[in-house]
Enzyme design. Sequence first.
Site, PDB file in Angstrom:
ATOM      1  N   ASN A 168       0.837  -1.207   0.000  1.00  0.00           N
ATOM      2  CA  ASN A 168       0.000   0.000   0.000  1.00  0.00           C
ATOM      3  C   ASN A 168       0.870   1.254   0.000  1.00  0.00           C
ATOM      4  O   ASN A 168       1.929   1.297   0.628  1.00  0.00           O
ATOM      5  CB  ASN A 168      -1.006   0.008   1.159  1.00  0.00           C
TER       6      ASN A 168
ATOM      7  N   GLU B  89       0.338   5.190   0.637  1.00  0.00           N
ATOM      8  CA  GLU B  89      -0.636   6.181   1.118  1.00  0.00           C
ATOM      9  C   GLU B  89      -0.294   7.577   0.627  1.00  0.00           C
ATOM     10  O   GLU B  89       0.769   7.820   0.047  1.00  0.00           O
ATOM     11  CB  GLU B  89      -0.703   6.115   2.649  1.00  0.00           C
TER      12      GLU B  89
ATOM     13  N   CYS C 184      -3.995   0.689  -2.767  1.00  0.00           N
ATOM     14  CA  CYS C 184      -3.933  -0.559  -1.997  1.00  0.00           C
ATOM     15  C   CYS C 184      -2.832  -1.462  -2.551  1.00  0.00           C
ATOM     16  O   CYS C 184      -2.483  -1.393  -3.741  1.00  0.00           O
ATOM     17  CB  CYS C 184      -5.257  -1.306  -2.090  1.00  0.00           C
TER      18      CYS C 184
ATOM     19  N   GLU D  56      -2.930  -4.614  -3.292  1.00  0.00           N
ATOM     20  CA  GLU D  56      -3.408  -5.497  -4.369  1.00  0.00           C
ATOM     21  C   GLU D  56      -3.428  -4.749  -5.694  1.00  0.00           C
ATOM     22  O   GLU D  56      -3.119  -5.313  -6.748  1.00  0.00           O
ATOM     23  CB  GLU D  56      -4.815  -6.018  -4.042  1.00  0.00           C
TER      24      GLU D  56
ATOM     25  N   CYS E  24     -10.065  -5.288   0.055  1.00  0.00           N
ATOM     26  CA  CYS E  24     -11.212  -4.377   0.129  1.00  0.00           C
ATOM     27  C   CYS E  24     -12.094  -4.576  -1.113  1.00  0.00           C
ATOM     28  O   CYS E  24     -11.710  -5.250  -2.080  1.00  0.00           O
ATOM     29  CB  CYS E  24     -10.745  -2.931   0.238  1.00  0.00           C
TER      30      CYS E  24
ATOM     31  N   CYS F 169     -10.551  -3.623  -4.455  1.00  0.00           N
ATOM     32  CA  CYS F 169      -9.519  -4.580  -4.899  1.00  0.00           C
ATOM     33  C   CYS F 169     -10.141  -5.898  -5.333  1.00  0.00           C
ATOM     34  O   CYS F 169      -9.625  -6.551  -6.247  1.00  0.00           O
ATOM     35  CB  CYS F 169      -8.479  -4.783  -3.809  1.00  0.00           C
TER      36      CYS F 169
HETATM   37  N1  THU Z   1      -5.367  -1.426   2.228  1.00  0.00           N
HETATM   38  C1  THU Z   1      -4.796  -2.217   1.256  1.00  0.00           C
HETATM   39  O1  THU Z   1      -3.640  -2.012   0.865  1.00  0.00           O
HETATM   40  N2  THU Z   1      -5.534  -3.225   0.748  1.00  0.00           N
HETATM   41  C2  THU Z   1      -6.815  -3.538   1.129  1.00  0.00           C
HETATM   42  O2  THU Z   1      -7.433  -4.408   0.552  1.00  0.00           O
HETATM   43  C3  THU Z   1      -7.407  -2.834   2.260  1.00  0.00           C
HETATM   44  C4  THU Z   1      -6.701  -1.608   2.706  1.00  0.00           C
HETATM   45  C5  THU Z   1      -4.568  -0.336   2.784  1.00  0.00           C
HETATM   46  C6  THU Z   1      -5.027   1.025   2.367  1.00  0.00           C
HETATM   47  C7  THU Z   1      -4.509   1.882   3.504  1.00  0.00           C
HETATM   48  O3  THU Z   1      -3.179   2.271   3.199  1.00  0.00           O
HETATM   49  C8  THU Z   1      -4.482   0.946   4.711  1.00  0.00           C
HETATM   50  O4  THU Z   1      -4.633  -0.360   4.180  1.00  0.00           O
HETATM   51  C9  THU Z   1      -5.571   1.216   5.714  1.00  0.00           C
HETATM   52  O5  THU Z   1      -6.800   1.251   5.106  1.00  0.00           O
END
Ligand code: THU
Length: 160
Positions: A62, A64, A73, A75, A112, A115
Amino acid sequence: MIEKEIKFTLRTYQSPSELSKQDAELLSAAKAALDNAYAPYSEFNVAAAVLLENGKILTGTNQENASYPVTLCAEGTVLSAVSAIYPGVAVKKMAITVKTNKRTLTKPAGPCGVCRQRISEYENRFNTNIEIIMMAEEGEVYWVNSVKDLLPLSFSKSDM
Ligand code: THU
């Protein structure tokens, strides 16, 4: 009225040692990539590793952004890397893992909703299934055979 029950199969393993060698290696690759996450806001690191049909493994984490919705994300980053580096090569498996410095995570986190849709597009594009292996820092491993198990009634080209 007809009420339909839609079932899905979830395999749970007590630990990665119960996995096939290939699955265990993919999960290890994901875990090794966790420190590549850029997650200064959530302090929640996510890593995804994919095994491609050509045998290559790629990882993503991830990424940010101070403007929170801009965040990518894990994925999504790894699937974009696959498209950029190996366009036309199908993904066979994806391992997803999570870590935070706030506490020891023991429950696998599923991808999520966005994704799930991204993975679904990849399955549809190559007319294949992508096995998904999920684990937190410790505890059980979850396994599903396809994102279809996580995203019933998904939207695809066939709906348009
Ligand atoms: N996140 C992911 O990388 N993948 C997911 O499927 C769920 C959430 C990350 C996004 C963010 O940087 C952190 O998790 C908290 O939401």
